[in-house]
Design a protein around this motif. Structure first.
Motif, PDB file in Angstrom:
ATOM      1  N   SER A  72      -9.398   5.488  -1.182  1.00  0.00           N
ATOM      2  CA  SER A  72      -8.927   3.856  -1.331  1.00  0.00           C
ATOM      3  C   SER A  72      -7.871   2.947  -0.350  1.00  0.00           C
ATOM      4  N   TYR A  73      -7.751   4.136   0.823  1.00  0.00           N
ATOM      5  CA  TYR A  73      -7.311   3.501   2.030  1.00  0.00           C
ATOM      6  C   TYR A  73      -8.610   3.660   3.351  1.00  0.00           C
ATOM      7  N   GLN A  82     -13.503   5.044  -9.404  1.00  0.00           N
ATOM      8  CA  GLN A  82     -12.039   5.976  -9.423  1.00  0.00           C
ATOM      9  C   GLN A  82     -11.300   4.819 -10.865  1.00  0.00           C
ATOM     10  N   GLU A 115       1.965   1.914  -3.428  1.00  0.00           N
ATOM     11  CA  GLU A 115       0.248   2.198  -4.510  1.00  0.00           C
ATOM     12  C   GLU A 115       0.566   3.649  -3.900  1.00  0.00           C
ATOM     13  N   LYS A 160      -4.720  -1.501  -9.788  1.00  0.00           N
ATOM     14  CA  LYS A 160      -5.619  -1.941  -9.496  1.00  0.00           C
ATOM     15  C   LYS A 160      -6.399  -2.740 -10.611  1.00  0.00           C
ATOM     16  N   THR A 199      -7.173   9.464  -1.219  1.00  0.00           N
ATOM     17  CA  THR A 199      -6.851   8.672  -0.114  1.00  0.00           C
ATOM     18  C   THR A 199      -7.375   8.107   0.480  1.00  0.00           C
ATOM     19  N   GLN A 256       0.386  -1.983   0.273  1.00  0.00           N
ATOM     20  CA  GLN A 256       0.006   0.095  -0.189  1.00  0.00           C
ATOM     21  C   GLN A 256       0.602   1.229  -0.202  1.00  0.00           C
ATOM     22  N   ASP A 307      -7.679   3.421 -11.335  1.00  0.00           N
ATOM     23  CA  ASP A 307      -6.537   3.089 -11.169  1.00  0.00           C
ATOM     24  C   ASP A 307      -5.889   2.155 -11.103  1.00  0.00           C
TER      25      ASP A 307
END
Length: 603
Positions: free
Chosen positions: A88-89, A322, A40, A327, A85, A37, A324
């Motif tokens: 995503s997390y 989104q 990324e 991914k 952010t 992570q 990415d």
């Protein structure tokens, strides 16, 4: 902190050493991030930029952007994640939930009061005073919409009866930092594990059918026995904080829950048979073909691949999703373009060392011709006036009017009309006051009414020492011109839809100059764009796309709060077309257009 626009001082690509230091700082600030992570969030080679800016309160802010979106910001040597952010997390920070109507107040700069915080049946997250927390909404509790700092520990919150200010809000969805990115909407993120206690309580209160719908999207209401009394809440803004009314909370919460239930059911039916990687691959192809069919023009080629991704593909991404590349199965955008090149859809070449550009597109390719634009999208021409999407107003040139301030030397002349030192007047006001003064004091020459007799006050205000003994009369035009010359210059700027702004000085035009750099190369330097309501970053990006030359933004040495745009080559022709034809700025507001390169004669 970001309720008002940022003043950008510089925008540069991050260096290798700075990238390594940032990765170490992020690892120290957020130890819950895994190594994968962390790579990324702060990639080794992907485009990463640093934006130096100031908030409206004067705080120095450093924003780190990846691609188009801000991912981190730094203030007083402390790192904070953005909502991009956190989407995503979502488990990066402890999360507290509030009601949807509160979000608008938070985005406007208010802090979050404890009566507006939902207390779930499983209890509040255990935090200490000063802990960085995420704020989510009832209806989508797993997609954070704000970042804040706890003003007290969890134990202190409960001991205070959930009264008082709970969180100092730093950044929210819909504020200007969010607007610095692609302005994506919060995604719908399901929880990893549903709370069985909440499911049981929901079954008892709302029935089996509603419980099934709420289990589907994971948005389960809290146990009424442990909730704060909603009837005691009021939507008031006191001391920059927020409270909530029961009626607005119930209406907004019901609307959010209903819409998200329907969206999630549709997504579950359509996406249940595909892996997340396959879904991201399909999303990339959809945005790719959408951008080629509706956004990119042949005149824009060659087009930097990074610009194509940032300015065209991101804008084609559906709401709530989104792009990415990490991914997807491609992992890198360059590999995705290679795949498209192998299908003869486009051609990619490395025109400059390490920089790839799209040099050709086959718009007759069957895949492009057969692509159907999704419902809700329409082709948008990428002109300065069409950039007013997402509720932003279109650009209108400002109205600038010269004004004059009464100086100490001229105060005796204006004293009779009731104006003192510092009074701001228009040229017509000055003319009327001077004419009334001359007529009141009977200073018009009897023999020739085109002249005005000079009395002691006019002598002191308008004549130099060498002229005081030799000049006894002045013509009307000379008298008025001398008056205007002795007054302090001001000007009034009125932007469309805003109150007039009075500024000191005559008003600086947009300054366009050509400078010589090493190896006899020329650059075009543009200053004072901010004074006319123009975004230097937007102007630089537009010029960069049109002339395919590098553009940079740097602080203006003589003005602390302004920047200058520098672009390679003599680009005055393109700049004049942009400012005069598209932004429709009057030529009188610019200086330096005459320095455009002379075009050769056509044979």
């Amino acid at each position: 902190m970001f309720a008002r626009a940022l003043r950008v001082r510089g925008h540069t690509a991050i260096k290798g050493s700075e990238r390594r230091k940032l990765r170490a700082d992020v690892a120290a600030a957020f130890p819950s991030l895994s190594a994968e992570q962390l790579c990324e969030l702060v990639p080794h080679k992907e485009e990463l930029s640093v934006v130096k800016a100031y908030s409206h309160r004067g705080d120095a802010i450093t924003v780190y952007t990846r691609g188009r979106n801000p991912v981190l910001f730094e203030r007083e040597r402390a790192l904070y994640p953005t909502v991009y952010t956190l989407w995503s997390y979502p488990d990066l920070l402890p999360a507290f939930s509030t009601w949807p109507p509160v979000l608008q107040k938070l985005a406007g700069g208010a802090d979050l009061m404890l009566p507006g915080v939902l207390v779930p049946s499983r209890g509040l997250p255990q935090v200490q005073q000063g802990t960085l927390c995420a704020i989510t909404l009832v209806g989508n509790r797993y997609a954070p919409v704000a970042v804040g700092v706890a003003t007290m520990s969890t134990a202190e919150m409960l001991a205070a009866g959930m009264r008082g200010k709970g969180f100092t809000v730093l950044h929210t969805y819909m504020d200007h930092l969010w607007g610095f990115g692609d302005k994506a909407y919060p995604p719908t993120i399901a929880p990893l594990v549903a709370d069985p206690v909440e499911v049981e309580n929901t079954d008892q209160e709302d029935g089996d059918e509603e419980a099934e719908e709420q289990e589907l999207d994971g948005n389960l209401p809290a146990d009424p026995a442990t909730q704060v009394d909603v009837s005691s809440l009021s939507l008031q803004e006191g001391d920059g904080c927020v409270r909530l009314t029961e009626k607005e909370a119930a209406c907004d919460n019901h609307a959010v829950d209903t819409a998200e239930d329907e969206n999630l059911e549709a997504q579950t039916d359509a996406e249940g048979s595909r892996t997340p990687r396959e879904q991201m691959d399909e999303l990339f192809q959809q945005c790719f073909f959408h951008a080629l069919k509706c956004k990119v023009k042949k005149s824009e080629l060659p087009l930097l691949t990074s610009t194509f991704l940032r300015n065209h593909m991101f804008s084609c991404c559906p709401e709530g999703q989104q792009l990415d590349v990490k991914k997807s199965s491609y992992k890198k955008f360059s590999k995705f373009l290679q795949c498209m090149q192998q299908k003869d859809i486009l051609q990619v070449k490395e025109l400059n060392k390490g920089v790839e550009s799209i040099v050709g597109v086959d718009w007759k390719h069957p895949d492009i011709k057969s692509f159907v634009v999704p419902d809700g999208f329409s082709p948008v021409l990428d002109t300065p006036e069409s950039k007013g999407g997402d509720g932003e107003p279109l650009y209108h040139p400002p109205d600038i009017v010269p004004l004059y301030g009464v100086s100490v030397k001229m105060a005796p002349l204006f004293q009779e009309s009731g104006h003192k030192k510092g009074s701001i007047l228009s040229s017509s006001d000055v003319r009327s006051i001077v004419i009334d003064y001359v007529k009141t004091n009977e200073l018009v020459d009897e023999t020739n009414k085109n002249f005005v007799k000079i009395n002691p006050i006019l002598c002191d205000c308008l004549l130099d020492k060498a002229e005081q003994d030799s000049i006894s009369k002045l013509k009307w035009d000379d008298l008025l011109n001398r008056c205007l010359a002795q007054l302090q210059p001001f000007h009034q700027v009125t932007f469309f839809g805003h109150e007039p702004i009075v500024r000191k000085g005559k008003g600086c035009p947009i300054d366009i100059t050509i400078a010589q750099r090493s190896s006899n190369k020329k650059v075009t330097i543009i200053k004072n764009l901010e004074l006319y309501g123009l975004d230097p970053q937007s102007v630089a990006t537009t010029l960069q796309q049109r002339v395919q030359a590098s553009a940079t933004i740097s602080p203006l040495p003589e003005a602390k709060d302004r920047v200058q745009v520098q672009i390679q080559g003599n680009q005055i022709h393109h700049l004049a077309k942009l400012l005069l034809e598209e932004y429709r700025l009057p030529r009188k507001y610019m200086q330096g257009l005459e320095k455009a390169p002379k075009l050769g004669r056509k044979k």
